[in-house]
Design a protein around this motif. Structure first.
Motif, mmCIF file in Angstrom:
data_model
loop_
_atom_site.group_PDB
_atom_site.id
_atom_site.type_symbol
_atom_site.label_atom_id
_atom_site.label_comp_id
_atom_site.label_asym_id
_atom_site.label_seq_id
_atom_site.Cartn_x
_atom_site.Cartn_y
_atom_site.Cartn_z
ATOM 1 N N ASP A 26 0.852 -1.192 0.000
ATOM 2 C CA ASP A 26 0.000 0.000 0.000
ATOM 3 C C ASP A 26 0.886 1.240 0.000
ATOM 4 N N ILE A 27 0.525 2.215 -0.810
ATOM 5 C CA ILE A 27 1.265 3.469 -0.844
ATOM 6 C C ILE A 27 1.002 4.238 0.450
ATOM 7 N N ALA A 47 5.448 -7.696 -8.383
ATOM 8 C CA ALA A 47 5.351 -6.776 -7.249
ATOM 9 C C ALA A 47 4.382 -5.677 -7.668
ATOM 10 N N GLU A 48 3.602 -5.210 -6.695
ATOM 11 C CA GLU A 48 2.573 -4.223 -6.994
ATOM 12 C C GLU A 48 2.485 -3.220 -5.847
ATOM 13 N N VAL A 49 2.391 -1.937 -6.212
ATOM 14 C CA VAL A 49 2.263 -0.841 -5.253
ATOM 15 C C VAL A 49 0.975 -0.110 -5.601
ATOM 16 N N CYS A 50 0.038 -0.022 -4.639
ATOM 17 C CA CYS A 50 -1.297 0.510 -4.930
ATOM 18 C C CYS A 50 -1.722 1.563 -3.923
ATOM 19 N N GLY A 51 -2.523 2.510 -4.391
ATOM 20 C CA GLY A 51 -3.078 3.517 -3.504
ATOM 21 C C GLY A 51 -4.187 4.305 -4.161
ATOM 22 N N TYR A 75 -5.823 0.510 -13.196
ATOM 23 C CA TYR A 75 -6.927 0.623 -12.250
ATOM 24 C C TYR A 75 -8.087 -0.183 -12.809
ATOM 25 N N HIS A 76 -9.083 -0.443 -11.972
ATOM 26 C CA HIS A 76 -10.223 -1.271 -12.360
ATOM 27 C C HIS A 76 -11.487 -0.429 -12.475
ATOM 28 N N ASP A 104 -8.387 3.543 -7.204
ATOM 29 C CA ASP A 104 -7.202 2.890 -6.653
ATOM 30 C C ASP A 104 -6.305 2.571 -7.843
ATOM 31 N N TYR A 105 -5.130 3.184 -7.879
ATOM 32 C CA TYR A 105 -4.171 2.972 -8.965
ATOM 33 C C TYR A 105 -3.048 2.074 -8.472
ATOM 34 N N CYS A 106 -2.549 1.200 -9.368
ATOM 35 C CA CYS A 106 -1.468 0.281 -9.015
ATOM 36 C C CYS A 106 -0.341 0.373 -10.022
ATOM 37 N N TRP A 107 0.888 0.463 -9.510
ATOM 38 C CA TRP A 107 2.103 0.322 -10.302
ATOM 39 C C TRP A 107 2.505 -1.131 -10.141
ATOM 40 N N MET A 108 2.735 -1.845 -11.249
ATOM 41 C CA MET A 108 2.975 -3.290 -11.182
ATOM 42 C C MET A 108 4.141 -3.696 -12.084
#
Length: 125
Positions: A26-27, A47-51, A75-76, A104-108
């Motif tokens: 989580d960011i 690996a995934e970073v989301c916030g 994002y979804h 909620d955006y994720c860098w993956m």
């Protein structure tokens, strides 16, 4: 339960059943609007970073890795996945995410190689 929590819960079940290990973070923004993290991406894993981000925010991002990784920001929307950024086989990249929707955006990063890859990430809003 938040949308992110539901997605991560579903992902956790899938990963457990597949025997995969992934790092999901989580960011947590610092007081000066930065998020930095070092991650290790195992062979064949991600690996995934989301916030959560608000419309009209802007996030500068940069990463450097010890080997090539497939990268995306996503994002979804319902069952659909949207990709503001998507690139393959990168050891480093940078850019600017201009947030169009409250989401909620994720860098993956996905490691398609047979060796672990170390990753250094910096996000700044």
């Amino acid at each position: 339960m938040s949308f992110l929590a539901r997605c991560l819960g579903s992902l956790f079940v899938v990963l457990l059943s597949a025997g995969a290990q992934a790092e999901i973070v989580d960011i947590a923004w610092s007081g000066d609007g930065r998020f930095e993290r070092r991650l290790a991406v195992a062979p064949g894993k991600f690996a995934e970073v989301c916030g959560k981000l608000a419309k009209a925010q802007s996030v500068a991002w940069r990463f450097d890795a010890s080997g090539p990784l497939n990268f995306n920001i996503h994002y979804h929307e319902g069952k659909d996945v949207r990709y503001p950024e998507r690139r393959d086989a990168l050891a480093s990249a940078n850019g600017q995410l201009r947030v169009a929707l409250d989401q909620d955006y994720c860098w993956m990063w996905t490691n398609k190689s047979t060796l672990p890859v170390d990753l250094q990430l910096l996000l700044t809003r």
